[in-house]
Design a protein around this motif. Structure first.
Motif, short mmCIF file in Angstrom:
data_model
loop_
_atom_site.label_atom_id
_atom_site.label_comp_id
_atom_site.label_asym_id
_atom_site.label_seq_id
_atom_site.Cartn_x
_atom_site.Cartn_y
_atom_site.Cartn_z
N PRO A 1 0.77 -0.56 0.19
CA PRO A 1 -0.21 0.00 -0.35
C PRO A 1 0.74 1.00 -0.04
N LYS A 2 0.27 2.32 -0.54
CA LYS A 2 1.22 4.12 -1.06
C LYS A 2 1.23 3.99 1.42
N GLU B 1 -1.72 5.13 3.18
CA GLU B 1 -2.73 4.31 3.10
C GLU B 1 -2.75 3.61 4.36
N TYR B 2 -1.55 3.04 4.03
CA TYR B 2 -1.25 2.37 5.85
C TYR B 2 -1.23 2.21 7.04
N GLU C 1 -4.71 3.32 7.60
CA GLU C 1 -5.07 2.07 8.51
C GLU C 1 -4.45 1.78 9.54
#
Length: 128
Positions: free
Chosen positions: A2-3, A6-7, A10
């Motif tokens: 993932p980018k 984004e991580y 998350e």
């Protein structure tokens, strides 16, 4: 994979701390006399960043055996962005003079614990 952002989002949604710091791995560029002569200015810069709250931790690291000093260092900055952390590293007299080169990585702190006891009169610190 993932980018990064984004991580990070998350991780936060999972309840992780997701505190972003920036790790600098600094290595001599070849001229150890330049490294030695730049050391006082480098240490003064580190002290300034520490007083401003931008320097989290810094210091030398050993070789892979743990037995030898190779004049490499690790610096961990608090900064608002990768670009801001890079600007801090670029302004370090060691890097600005060419005595040392560096690479930089984002570091997402999610887990772990830190207990710190500081005794001012004995000038000691105990990590557990």
């Amino acid at each position: 994979m993932p980018k990064w952002n984004e991580y990070k989002s998350e991780a936060k949604s999972r309840g992780a701390l997701a505190m972003e710091l920036f790790v600098i791995r600094s290595k001599p560029a070849g001229d150890m006399d330049l490294v030695k002569s730049t050391l006082p200015d480098h240490l003064a810069y580190q002290k300034k960043l520490e007083s401003e709250g931008a320097l989290f931790l810094a210091g030398p690291v050993s070789d892979e055996t743990g037995e030898q000093m190779e004049a490499e260092g690790m610096i961990i900055y608090r900064a608002d962005s990768l670009d801001a952390a890079r600007a801090l590293a670029d302004a370090d007299p060691m890097h600005r003079s060419g005595a040392r080169s560096y690479d930089i990585r984002r570091w997402l702190i999610n887990e772990g614990s830190l207990n710190l006891k500081t005794s001012l009169s004995s000038q000691s610190i105990d990590f557990t």
